[in-house]
Design a protein around this motif. Sequence first.
Motif, short mmCIF file in Angstrom:
data_model
loop_
_atom_site.label_atom_id
_atom_site.label_comp_id
_atom_site.label_asym_id
_atom_site.label_seq_id
_atom_site.Cartn_x
_atom_site.Cartn_y
_atom_site.Cartn_z
N VAL A 192 0.85 -1.19 0.00
CA VAL A 192 0.00 0.00 0.00
C VAL A 192 0.89 1.24 0.00
O VAL A 192 1.65 1.47 0.95
CB VAL A 192 -0.93 0.04 1.22
N SER A 193 0.79 2.02 -1.08
CA SER A 193 1.52 3.28 -1.16
C SER A 193 0.51 4.40 -0.96
O SER A 193 -0.25 4.75 -1.86
CB SER A 193 2.22 3.43 -2.52
N THR A 194 0.48 4.96 0.26
CA THR A 194 -0.49 6.01 0.57
C THR A 194 0.13 7.38 0.37
O THR A 194 1.34 7.56 0.53
CB THR A 194 -1.02 5.87 2.00
N PRO A 226 -2.37 7.91 -5.30
CA PRO A 226 -1.42 8.86 -5.89
C PRO A 226 -1.38 10.22 -5.21
O PRO A 226 -2.42 10.77 -4.84
CB PRO A 226 -1.92 9.00 -7.33
N VAL A 227 -0.18 10.76 -5.07
CA VAL A 227 0.00 12.15 -4.64
C VAL A 227 -0.28 13.07 -5.82
O VAL A 227 -1.02 14.03 -5.71
CB VAL A 227 1.44 12.39 -4.12
N ALA A 284 -2.69 22.15 -6.37
CA ALA A 284 -2.38 21.90 -7.77
C ALA A 284 -1.69 20.55 -7.91
O ALA A 284 -0.88 20.17 -7.07
CB ALA A 284 -1.47 23.00 -8.31
N GLY A 285 -2.03 19.81 -8.97
CA GLY A 285 -1.46 18.49 -9.18
C GLY A 285 -2.40 17.38 -8.79
O GLY A 285 -2.32 16.27 -9.29
N PHE A 286 -3.33 17.67 -7.86
CA PHE A 286 -4.35 16.71 -7.48
C PHE A 286 -5.45 16.73 -8.54
O PHE A 286 -6.01 17.79 -8.84
CB PHE A 286 -4.95 17.04 -6.11
N ALA A 287 -5.77 15.56 -9.08
CA ALA A 287 -6.80 15.47 -10.11
C ALA A 287 -8.13 16.02 -9.61
O ALA A 287 -8.89 16.64 -10.35
CB ALA A 287 -6.97 14.02 -10.56
N GLU A 288 -8.41 15.80 -8.30
CA GLU A 288 -9.69 16.22 -7.74
C GLU A 288 -9.92 17.73 -7.84
O GLU A 288 -11.06 18.19 -7.90
CB GLU A 288 -9.78 15.80 -6.26
N LYS A 295 8.87 11.33 -3.18
CA LYS A 295 9.02 10.26 -2.19
C LYS A 295 8.16 9.07 -2.57
O LYS A 295 8.56 7.91 -2.38
CB LYS A 295 8.65 10.75 -0.79
N GLN A 296 6.98 9.32 -3.10
CA GLN A 296 6.12 8.21 -3.48
C GLN A 296 6.75 7.38 -4.60
O GLN A 296 6.65 6.15 -4.60
CB GLN A 296 4.74 8.70 -3.92
#
Length: 329
Positions: free
Chosen positions: A42-44, A101-102, A179-183, A81-82
């Motif tokens: 799990v990559s949170t 995803p970050v 910014a960068g978050f799809a949401e 880091k992710q």
Amino acid sequence: MARRRTLAAAAALLAATALAAGCGQAGESEAAGKKKDLTIGVSTLGQSFPFPAAITKGIKAEAARLGDKVIEVDAQGQAEKQSSDVQDLIGQQPDGVLLLPVDSGVATGMADDLKRANIPTVAVASQVGDPKTRKLTDVYPGLVALATQDEYAAGRKAGELAVQAAPKGGPIAVVEGTAGFAETQQRFRDFLAPAKEKGVELNVVARQPGDWLPEKAQSACQNMLAAHPDVKLFYAESDDMGVGCAKAVKAAGSKAAVIGVGGSKLGIDGVKSGELYGTVCYKPEDLGKRAVQVLHEQLTGAKKHDAEFVTYDTPSITKANVGDCLPQW
């Protein structure tokens, strides 16, 4: 006499062969029935954020129920880091990976690396791919599935609440996510559609980022109110930002309504108190559980998934039906 001995020997041989075959079948059946222990990576995006923390809580609960082991890495909100975390997971060779995803664009490289490593992957809570060019339901190739909220539908429901709160229209402002978050884009895409369909003119006069945080959203709303004191409504793309924005509205003596998204405890309390006009109810723990189920089905062969879009209902919430949303974060 010789003939009887021959027949007896043949019968004994036949019985022994049948017994051996029977033992072999029992052994094979026992081996086939034995469940393989599965390990899920799990990559949170960050356990310090309430929403992904609640998703991870659901993941761990469902994995424990299914008997799957979980290896967790925390990107702490950093895309770089992710990327490193995912390489670490690949080195540990889990049976499958859940990726929160970050940054949706950067996540394409991670998804490609996992595919090359033959590790089945489910993206969770956020799209993989550029939201400007890829629809939410157009799941990135190579993924088992994308398990998330229907952000377009949530934005539309928030827009329906906006029409209820400001039926005569007027100037509005938007508190955006990071910014960068799809949401950040997805939750706004269909927000104005209900107003247009009803002939209500909601004029966006200002947009500022709140980076998902109450304090930053409060500052952003203070700035937007200073420049546009006649704003009738604020659309905050998360409940946390909505509550922060509501503080700025109250401090300025404004009558602007505030709408959030998420159904968090903070947001639901805000709806109950009247600080928020309404919100859209998300269920992160349920989402985490469903993501594990989909990956487990893929790994065990119980059900095959191929770039499948997996979602759930997200109802709009006001004080009138606030009891319909039990906060999971």
